[in-house]
Design a protein around this motif. Structure first.
Motif, PDB file in Angstrom:
ATOM      1  N   THR A 181      38.935  33.053  54.661  1.00 35.80           N
ATOM      2  CA  THR A 181      38.605  34.446  54.924  1.00 35.80           C
ATOM      3  C   THR A 181      39.441  35.763  55.160  1.00 35.80           C
ATOM      4  N   GLU A 182      40.470  35.369  55.713  1.00 32.47           N
ATOM      5  CA  GLU A 182      41.519  36.511  56.163  1.00 32.47           C
ATOM      6  C   GLU A 182      41.981  36.610  54.795  1.00 32.47           C
ATOM      7  N   ALA A 183      42.449  36.034  54.111  1.00 36.33           N
ATOM      8  CA  ALA A 183      43.165  35.847  52.652  1.00 36.33           C
ATOM      9  C   ALA A 183      42.414  36.804  51.786  1.00 36.33           C
ATOM     10  N   ALA A 184      41.020  36.330  51.779  1.00 30.50           N
ATOM     11  CA  ALA A 184      40.108  37.119  50.836  1.00 30.50           C
ATOM     12  C   ALA A 184      39.851  38.381  51.296  1.00 30.50           C
ATOM     13  N   ALA A 185      39.681  38.734  52.596  1.00 26.20           N
ATOM     14  CA  ALA A 185      39.477  40.041  53.057  1.00 26.20           C
ATOM     15  C   ALA A 185      40.673  41.181  52.726  1.00 26.20           C
TER      16      ALA A 185
ATOM     17  N   HIS B   2      40.938  44.074  49.791  1.00 24.94           N
ATOM     18  CA  HIS B   2      41.409  45.510  50.097  1.00 24.94           C
ATOM     19  C   HIS B   2      42.656  45.862  49.125  1.00 24.94           C
ATOM     20  N   LEU B   3      43.544  44.915  48.995  1.00 21.56           N
ATOM     21  CA  LEU B   3      44.816  45.415  48.263  1.00 21.56           C
ATOM     22  C   LEU B   3      44.448  45.526  46.696  1.00 21.56           C
ATOM     23  N   GLY B   4      43.565  44.908  46.195  1.00 22.10           N
ATOM     24  CA  GLY B   4      43.108  45.026  44.573  1.00 22.10           C
ATOM     25  C   GLY B   4      44.029  44.620  43.832  1.00 22.10           C
ATOM     26  N   GLY B   5      44.250  45.153  42.586  1.00 19.04           N
ATOM     27  CA  GLY B   5      45.341  44.836  41.730  1.00 19.04           C
ATOM     28  C   GLY B   5      45.404  43.557  41.183  1.00 19.04           C
ATOM     29  N   PRO B   6      46.465  42.707  41.545  1.00 20.25           N
ATOM     30  CA  PRO B   6      46.648  41.290  41.088  1.00 20.25           C
ATOM     31  C   PRO B   6      46.044  40.547  42.024  1.00 20.25           C
ATOM     32  N   TYR B   7      45.418  40.968  43.073  1.00 19.84           N
ATOM     33  CA  TYR B   7      44.685  39.903  44.066  1.00 19.84           C
ATOM     34  C   TYR B   7      43.381  39.985  43.901  1.00 19.84           C
ATOM     35  N   GLN B   8      42.746  40.966  43.072  1.00 19.04           N
ATOM     36  CA  GLN B   8      41.263  41.074  42.720  1.00 19.04           C
ATOM     37  C   GLN B   8      40.791  39.739  42.287  1.00 19.04           C
TER      38      GLN B   8
ATOM     39  N   TYR C  75      41.383  36.886  42.756  1.00 14.52           N
ATOM     40  CA  TYR C  75      41.370  36.010  43.889  1.00 14.52           C
ATOM     41  C   TYR C  75      40.423  36.105  45.051  1.00 14.52           C
ATOM     42  N   ALA C  76      40.283  37.423  45.188  1.00 21.72           N
ATOM     43  CA  ALA C  76      39.197  37.734  46.127  1.00 21.72           C
ATOM     44  C   ALA C  76      37.904  37.305  45.577  1.00 21.72           C
ATOM     45  N   GLY C  77      37.620  37.567  44.255  1.00 21.02           N
ATOM     46  CA  GLY C  77      36.287  36.958  43.886  1.00 21.02           C
ATOM     47  C   GLY C  77      35.865  35.506  43.997  1.00 21.02           C
ATOM     48  N   LEU C  78      37.049  34.750  44.185  1.00 24.84           N
ATOM     49  CA  LEU C  78      36.744  33.169  44.226  1.00 24.84           C
ATOM     50  C   LEU C  78      36.039  32.858  45.558  1.00 24.84           C
ATOM     51  N   VAL C  79      36.355  33.703  46.735  1.00 21.18           N
ATOM     52  CA  VAL C  79      35.654  33.315  47.877  1.00 21.18           C
ATOM     53  C   VAL C  79      34.349  33.463  48.084  1.00 21.18           C
ATOM     54  N   HIS C  80      34.008  34.506  47.131  1.00 26.92           N
ATOM     55  CA  HIS C  80      32.325  34.631  47.260  1.00 26.92           C
ATOM     56  C   HIS C  80      31.489  33.526  46.867  1.00 26.92           C
ATOM     57  N   ASP C  81      32.104  32.780  45.808  1.00 26.09           N
ATOM     58  CA  ASP C  81      31.313  31.701  45.447  1.00 26.09           C
ATOM     59  C   ASP C  81      31.844  30.421  46.090  1.00 26.09           C
ATOM     60  N   HIS C  82      32.818  30.125  46.807  1.00 26.06           N
ATOM     61  CA  HIS C  82      33.295  29.088  47.141  1.00 26.06           C
ATOM     62  C   HIS C  82      33.935  29.462  48.812  1.00 26.06           C
TER      63      HIS C  82
ATOM     64  N   GLY D 106      35.533  29.585  52.326  1.00 29.61           N
ATOM     65  CA  GLY D 106      36.396  28.429  53.201  1.00 29.61           C
ATOM     66  C   GLY D 106      36.804  27.495  52.285  1.00 29.61           C
ATOM     67  N   ASP D 107      36.681  27.599  51.113  1.00 30.51           N
ATOM     68  CA  ASP D 107      37.256  26.276  50.273  1.00 30.51           C
ATOM     69  C   ASP D 107      38.918  26.567  50.147  1.00 30.51           C
ATOM     70  N   PRO D 108      39.544  25.453  50.255  1.00 29.74           N
ATOM     71  CA  PRO D 108      41.159  25.476  50.213  1.00 29.74           C
ATOM     72  C   PRO D 108      41.394  25.773  48.908  1.00 29.74           C
ATOM     73  N   GLY D 109      40.891  25.438  47.861  1.00 29.48           N
ATOM     74  CA  GLY D 109      40.983  25.922  46.395  1.00 29.48           C
ATOM     75  C   GLY D 109      41.219  27.477  46.362  1.00 29.48           C
ATOM     76  N   VAL D 110      41.000  28.153  47.089  1.00 29.76           N
ATOM     77  CA  VAL D 110      40.991  29.663  47.130  1.00 29.76           C
ATOM     78  C   VAL D 110      42.409  29.993  47.153  1.00 29.76           C
ATOM     79  N   ILE D 111      43.363  29.113  48.033  1.00 29.07           N
ATOM     80  CA  ILE D 111      44.735  29.257  48.507  1.00 29.07           C
ATOM     81  C   ILE D 111      45.460  28.507  47.190  1.00 29.07           C
ATOM     82  N   ALA D 112      44.937  27.390  47.081  1.00 31.05           N
ATOM     83  CA  ALA D 112      45.711  26.890  46.065  1.00 31.05           C
ATOM     84  C   ALA D 112      45.434  27.544  44.512  1.00 31.05           C
ATOM     85  N   ALA D 113      44.540  28.545  44.424  1.00 30.03           N
ATOM     86  CA  ALA D 113      44.575  29.148  43.213  1.00 30.03           C
ATOM     87  C   ALA D 113      45.489  30.209  43.225  1.00 30.03           C
ATOM     88  N   MET D 114      46.100  30.684  44.175  1.00 31.65           N
ATOM     89  CA  MET D 114      47.184  31.677  44.361  1.00 31.65           C
ATOM     90  C   MET D 114      48.272  31.148  44.031  1.00 31.65           C
ATOM     91  N   LEU D 115      48.667  29.820  43.820  1.00 36.38           N
ATOM     92  CA  LEU D 115      49.781  29.338  43.451  1.00 36.38           C
ATOM     93  C   LEU D 115      49.994  29.520  41.985  1.00 36.38           C
TER      94      LEU D 115
END
Length: 385
Positions: free
Chosen positions: A201-205, A209-215, A217-224, A226-235
């Protein structure tokens, strides 16, 4: 050759509009994720040779040598070794990897020996085959593919300024590449789910806010959420394909499709090990046996201009090529030594005497001459023998 009738799979991540737009029909309002072309037992294509409609799988089973050719049967057995699809992602697919052939055979035999039901949610290996894939974009297409270099992943995570991500940043900076990626992915997938949900939740927020290369990954949390895959995806590397560009996904490479319409060609297998972005079973110990922990730039494939534009891959179960047919151009005569499926994605070309509209396809048995003419875009799926 045979005109095919194909099944559209309504997976929840599918787009509600992309496949209807290609086919020129009204959307139903429901997601339409994949249209399958081939002889997969889950949804084989259908055809009619004058005695009523039957499945392509039944036709092949009745006379494999005639339909596939002796060389294909000798190389792959009495089965069509590829599955051809139109794929329309309206939301992210699960983050996943596929086993190599040795791993698939061993995993399948082990689960068979232990009596794990083939349809059990915890079953990892549905068959003894590997599942390399190729996706070719028909529209701008987004995905994730392969690991970033550990330093790049550390920089991305550090930029979010989330305290609970700092141990991962330290691991990525302190260890050799393979150990760093393995330790961080393991830690992400085995952490306490409540704590992980807060981190996500914190990472997605922060990403929003940062946008750019983070955008992405921010969208992943909308569909999932709390899913740890959101953090794994950033790798992983974030990939954008333009129409006509393709990406090959080999064994052990973590990946996910995020958005867009494409033509997908794969070995005919259901073997998937999931890392996240899914409510389905995630077998972390088995996953860690299959993942290849090394970084690499995803290779974007762009075929050279020629009569037949080939997307070269290192596998034999499938071969994808594209024909861009111009008005008034000479007919293109296709090799007749292997089975093939021809798919129209634009225009109104002819395959033999059959006129194809976008989304329509034909099966050409081995030994049968096929000729393309007229104007439009045709993708050709076949095998290498």
């Amino acid at each position: 050759m045979d005109r095919l009738t194909n099944t559209i799979r309504p997976y929840a991540w599918g787009s509600t509009t992309a496949i209807p737009a290609l086919l020129g029909v009204e959307p139903t309002g429901e997601p339409q994720a994949e249209m399958w072309m081939g002889a997969h037992p889950g949804a084989p294509s259908r055809l009619d040779r004058g005695a009523g409609e039957t499945t392509l799988s039944a036709v092949i089973a009745a006379d494999p040598a005639r339909e596939l050719g002796a060389a294909t049967v000798a190389r792959f057995g009495p089965r069509l070794p590829f599955l051809f699809k139109i794929l329309a992602a309206g939301a992210p697919l699960s983050l996943q990897v596929h086993p190599d052939l040795t791993q698939a055979r061993a995993g399948y035999e082990d689960e068979e020996r232990r009596g794990v039901p083939i349809d059990a949610g915890r079953r990892n290996y549905k068959d003894p085959h590997h599942k390399p894939e190729l996706i070719c974009a028909l529209t701008p297409f987004e995905g994730l593919c392969g690991f970033r270099a550990p330093k790049e992943a550390a920089d991305l995570l550090e930029g979010l300024d989330v305290d609970s991500l700092k141990p991962y940043v330290d691991l990525l900076r302190a260890h050799p590449e393979e150990a760093a990626l393995r330790e961080v992915l393991t830690a992400v997938l085995t952490a306490d789910r409540t704590e992980t949900a807060r981190t996500v939740t914190e990472a997605a927020a922060a990403a929003a806010h940062l946008g750019g290369p983070y955008q992405a990954y921010a969208g992943l949390v909308h569909d999932h959420p709390g899913d740890p895959g959101v953090i794994a995806a950033m790798l992983l590397n974030h990939v954008r394909l333009q129409p006509g560009e393709a990406m090959f996904l080999g064994a052990g490479v973590p990946h996910a499709y995020i958005d867009g319409l494409g033509v997908e060609l794969m070995a005919n297998s259901d073997n998937v090990l999931r890392c996240g972005l899914t409510p389905k079973h995630v077998d972390v110990p088995e996953l860690l046996k299959v993942v290849v922990f090394e970084h690499g730039e995803p290779g974007v494939l762009r075929p050279e201009d020629s009569d037949e534009e080939v997307y070269e891959t290192p596998v034999d179960e499938f071969r994808l090529s594209r024909f861009l047919l111009a008005p008034g151009g000479a007919p293109r005569r296709l090799p007749d030594t292997t089975p093939q499926i021809l798919l129209c994605t634009a225009g109104a070309p002819k395959a033999g005497e059959l006129t194809l509209a976008p989304g329509q396809s034909v099966f050409v048995p081995a030994g049968e001459t096929a000729e393309l003419s007229g104007s439009g875009t045709v993708f050709r799926a076949t095998v290498v023998v």
